[in-house]
Write an enzyme that holds these catalytic residues in place. Structure first.
Site, mmCIF file in Angstrom:
data_model
loop_
_atom_site.group_PDB
_atom_site.id
_atom_site.type_symbol
_atom_site.label_atom_id
_atom_site.label_comp_id
_atom_site.label_asym_id
_atom_site.label_seq_id
_atom_site.Cartn_x
_atom_site.Cartn_y
_atom_site.Cartn_z
ATOM 1 N N SER A 1 24.527 35.582 51.482
ATOM 2 C CA SER A 1 23.163 36.083 51.343
ATOM 3 C C SER A 1 23.129 37.591 51.582
ATOM 4 O O SER A 1 23.753 38.341 50.837
ATOM 5 C CB SER A 1 22.236 35.318 52.301
ATOM 6 O OG SER A 1 20.889 35.562 52.000
ATOM 7 N N ASP B 1 18.836 26.863 45.055
ATOM 8 C CA ASP B 1 18.563 27.950 45.998
ATOM 9 C C ASP B 1 17.167 28.504 45.724
ATOM 10 O O ASP B 1 16.924 29.104 44.675
ATOM 11 C CB ASP B 1 19.612 29.054 45.826
ATOM 12 C CG ASP B 1 19.551 30.116 46.919
ATOM 13 O OD1 ASP B 1 18.456 30.348 47.464
ATOM 14 O OD2 ASP B 1 20.595 30.721 47.205
ATOM 15 N N HIS C 1 20.367 27.196 49.423
ATOM 16 C CA HIS C 1 20.753 28.523 49.902
ATOM 17 C C HIS C 1 21.787 28.452 51.025
ATOM 18 O O HIS C 1 22.616 29.356 51.158
ATOM 19 C CB HIS C 1 19.510 29.278 50.376
ATOM 20 C CG HIS C 1 19.783 30.711 50.714
ATOM 21 N ND1 HIS C 1 20.196 31.636 49.773
ATOM 22 C CD2 HIS C 1 19.714 31.388 51.902
ATOM 23 C CE1 HIS C 1 20.350 32.812 50.354
ATOM 24 N NE2 HIS C 1 20.076 32.686 51.640
#
Length: 252
Positions: free
Chosen positions: A106, A203, A233
């Protein structure tokens, strides 16, 4: 949280980390560095699983907490992308030797790209997991309504709901403004090493268009993108963790 060490790049920061040294027949392979996401810490599933994999292979491995995260010093709300990129650069410089494979999750994907841009000679490869480059501008700021933008400008902060924490995310004006000085998808982005991007189709935090944009924008002779149907995610199911390990092993 497992035991950890602390090092101080300067008088204002104490960065918590856990370092596994290389040993055995695979000790000459590049080390592996895990860079976590926004408000995450080095005790997450991906970091710990990847550490176990590195140990099984005899490879050096580093995981750490940015300032304001986990066991490191500092106040999260005072931090920004530039601060956390500096933490990563300092940790890699002080705690590792030779080329490294960066595994960025991320926000850690964005931080990895900033590190790679600043010290490409130390990077053997990059694995982005739901990588979110430029998210403060293209996701947060772009997604704010007029009231939120006005609140951010006038009060210096705005609160966003989070499904990952009990309380809301506090987004500061400093985070947004500093993010604009560290964008990587506007200017040329040479990545002279193997790059692998892993992304889940479920996600809801980082849209599938993000890795496609990074793939189109970066200059890289060996860049591949893998979508995993149904992965979210967190990208932390046993199947996803196994894919991360195989990907790291394949590129360096």
């Amino acid at each position: 949280m497992a035991s950890f060490e602390v090092f101080a790049p300067d008088e204002r920061r104490n960065i918590a980390y856990h370092l596994t040294m290389a040993e055995g027949a695979e000790a000459d392979k590049p080390g592996i560095v895990f860079l976590g996401g926004f408000r995450s810490d080095m005790g997450g599933n991906k970091a710990v699983a990847l550490e176990a994999f590195a140990k099984s292979q005899g490879r050096a491995f580093l995981r750490f907490d940015y300032t304001g995260h986990g066991d490191s010093s500092g106040d999260f709300e005072l931090g920004c992308i530039g601060d956390w990129a500096r933490d990563a650069t300092d940790a890699i410089t002080a705690l590792t030797q030779g080329p490294q494979v960066l595994v960025g999750s991320s926000m850690g994907g964005w931080i990895s790209l900033l590190v790679a841009r600043n010290m490409p000679e130390r990077i053997a490869g990059f694995v982005g997991i739901a990588a979110a480059p430029d998210f403060t501008e293209d996701s947060m700021w772009a997604g704010f309504d007029e009231a939120q933008r006005e609140a951010l400008i006038q009060t210096g902060r705005v609160e966003l709901p989070s499904e990952y924490d009990d309380g809301p995310y506090v987004i500061t004006r400093r985070l947004i403004e500093d993010g604009r000085t560290h964008l990587v998808l506007r200017d040329p982005l040479p990545l002279p090493f193997p790059v692998r991007l892993l992304h889940g189709t479920a996600d809801v935090d980082v849209d599938m268009s993000r890795p496609l944009k990074l793939m189109e924008h970066a200059t890289c002779e060996d860049l591949r993108l893998t979508f995993v149907k149904g992965a979210d995610h967190r990208f932390s199911t046993p199947e996803c963790l196994a894919l991360i390990e195989r990907t790291v092993a394949q590129i360096a």
